[in-house]
Design a protein around this motif. Structure first.
Motif, PDB file in Angstrom:
ATOM      1  N   GLY A  35      97.880  53.457 -33.375  1.00 38.56           N
ATOM      2  CA  GLY A  35      97.026  54.048 -32.540  1.00 38.56           C
ATOM      3  C   GLY A  35      97.259  53.311 -31.205  1.00 38.56           C
ATOM      4  O   GLY A  35      97.928  52.352 -31.238  1.00 38.56           O
ATOM      5  N   ALA A  36      96.901  53.639 -29.823  1.00 41.75           N
ATOM      6  CA  ALA A  36      97.183  52.947 -28.546  1.00 41.75           C
ATOM      7  C   ALA A  36      96.213  51.828 -28.519  1.00 41.75           C
ATOM      8  O   ALA A  36      94.859  51.971 -28.977  1.00 41.75           O
ATOM      9  N   GLY A  37      96.634  50.635 -28.236  1.00 40.24           N
ATOM     10  CA  GLY A  37      96.001  49.613 -27.952  1.00 40.24           C
ATOM     11  C   GLY A  37      95.378  49.276 -26.540  1.00 40.24           C
ATOM     12  O   GLY A  37      95.279  50.186 -25.791  1.00 40.24           O
ATOM     13  N   VAL A  38      94.942  48.100 -26.429  1.00 42.55           N
ATOM     14  CA  VAL A  38      94.453  47.822 -25.090  1.00 42.55           C
ATOM     15  C   VAL A  38      95.724  47.537 -23.974  1.00 42.55           C
ATOM     16  O   VAL A  38      96.603  47.104 -24.567  1.00 42.55           O
TER      17      VAL A  38
ATOM     18  N   ASP B 151      93.017  49.064 -19.540  1.00 39.36           N
ATOM     19  CA  ASP B 151      92.444  50.489 -20.002  1.00 39.36           C
ATOM     20  C   ASP B 151      92.268  50.170 -21.572  1.00 39.36           C
ATOM     21  O   ASP B 151      93.101  49.824 -22.467  1.00 39.36           O
ATOM     22  N   PRO B 152      90.940  50.209 -21.926  1.00 36.74           N
ATOM     23  CA  PRO B 152      90.509  49.721 -23.194  1.00 36.74           C
ATOM     24  C   PRO B 152      90.787  50.787 -24.442  1.00 36.74           C
ATOM     25  O   PRO B 152      91.151  51.853 -24.049  1.00 36.74           O
ATOM     26  N   ILE B 153      90.585  50.514 -25.652  1.00 34.08           N
ATOM     27  CA  ILE B 153      90.744  51.357 -26.876  1.00 34.08           C
ATOM     28  C   ILE B 153      89.879  52.277 -26.704  1.00 34.08           C
ATOM     29  O   ILE B 153      88.519  52.120 -26.345  1.00 34.08           O
ATOM     30  N   SER B 154      89.966  53.710 -26.882  1.00 37.13           N
ATOM     31  CA  SER B 154      89.000  54.704 -26.815  1.00 37.13           C
ATOM     32  C   SER B 154      87.994  54.590 -27.530  1.00 37.13           C
ATOM     33  O   SER B 154      88.126  54.109 -28.845  1.00 37.13           O
TER      34      SER B 154
ATOM     35  N   GLN C 125      87.694  41.497 -31.202  1.00 37.69           N
ATOM     36  CA  GLN C 125      87.853  41.812 -30.172  1.00 37.69           C
ATOM     37  C   GLN C 125      89.459  42.107 -30.070  1.00 37.69           C
ATOM     38  O   GLN C 125      90.210  41.296 -30.557  1.00 37.69           O
ATOM     39  N   PHE C 126      89.958  43.214 -29.364  1.00 41.91           N
ATOM     40  CA  PHE C 126      91.231  43.681 -29.439  1.00 41.91           C
ATOM     41  C   PHE C 126      91.630  43.442 -27.813  1.00 41.91           C
ATOM     42  O   PHE C 126      91.054  43.830 -26.837  1.00 41.91           O
ATOM     43  N   PHE C 127      92.868  42.314 -27.915  1.00 42.18           N
ATOM     44  CA  PHE C 127      93.266  42.070 -26.661  1.00 42.18           C
ATOM     45  C   PHE C 127      94.609  42.732 -26.030  1.00 42.18           C
ATOM     46  O   PHE C 127      95.432  43.336 -26.870  1.00 42.18           O
TER      47      PHE C 127
END
Lengths: 113, 116
Positions: free
Chosen positions: B1-4, B24-27, B105-107
């Motif tokens: 999926g899309a990341g940050v 743009d953060p993760i949805s 936390q996803f960077f």
């Protein structure tokens, strides 16, 4: 915040295990120990975390000393992709500003082919 | 999926100019963080947003720095009257919650800012 001490750098050979130590002698009883790593030119990524018991996931294992004053991140078979800076981060379990990750200098791991 | 995701990936500006950095953060992630990594330094916390709560701005180094998060999603970090010491990689992260210790936390990949 608990202070951490990690070696500035370590070297390993591909396919061999790597043990990355972290000293956190001032850690409080409710602080979890988190590990993140930062590959070259990328943002950090989560590796693993634990409180008292040893932990395993698909990326690594975390061995925590019985007195919790130190821990060791174990990469069972290093690959070239594991070359990164590894950060050991104590983090309170809840409350206050525990959302802030306090990164130290970390350990630069070099993996030789 | 899309990341940050962050934009731009690189920004070169002249001293005294204003810059805007986007994240743009993760949805679905309610928490958003900005960090800064200067050359040879560790990551430094700047600001934190959680839902509709007032942000924690305690890490902003001066009043030239500000950030906003519109609609609980996209965030913009603005640096006014840039100085050479602002040169660094600015990293954005997001997480599902914030205070539970398991919330990793996803960077994003960061924006490299160079002030000439």
């Amino acid at each position: 915040d608990a202070k951490t001490t990690q070696p500035n750098s370590m070297e390993s050979n591909e396919e061999e295990p790597v043990h990355l130590p972290c000293n956190h002698s001032t850690i409080s009883g409710t602080d979890y120990i988190h590990w993140y790593r930062q590959l070259p030119s990328q943002g950090p990524e989560y590796v693993i975390h634990g409180l008292t018991s040893n932990v395993n996931n698909r990326m690594a294992s975390l061995a925590i000393a019985e007195d919790r004053k130190s821990s060791t991140l174990i990469l069972h078979r290093a690959t070239l992709r594991d070359a990164a800076v590894y950060y050991c981060i104590p983090r309170p379990d809840s409350g206050g500003s525990n959302y802030k990750l306090t990164f130290g200098k970390g350990t630069l791991l070099t993996v030789n082919p | 999926g899309a990341g940050v995701s962050q934009s731009p990936s690189n920004k070169v500006t002249e001293k005294g100019k204003d810059v805007e950095l986007r994240c743009d953060p993760i949805s679905g992630h309610t928490a958003l963080y900005w960090y800064r990594q200067s050359l040879g330094q560790g990551l430094e916390f700047l600001i934190y947003f959680q839902g509709n709560s007032a942000p924690d701005k305690s890490g902003l180094p001066s009043d030239r720095f500000s950030a906003e998060r519109t609609g609980g999603s996209v965030s913009t970090l603005t640096i006014q009257r840039t100085q050479q010491e602002d040169s660094a990689v600015y990293l954005c992260a997001s997480s599902q919650g914030s205070t539970e210790t398991y919330n990793e936390q996803f960077f994003g990949p960061g924006t490299r800012l160079t002030v000439l």
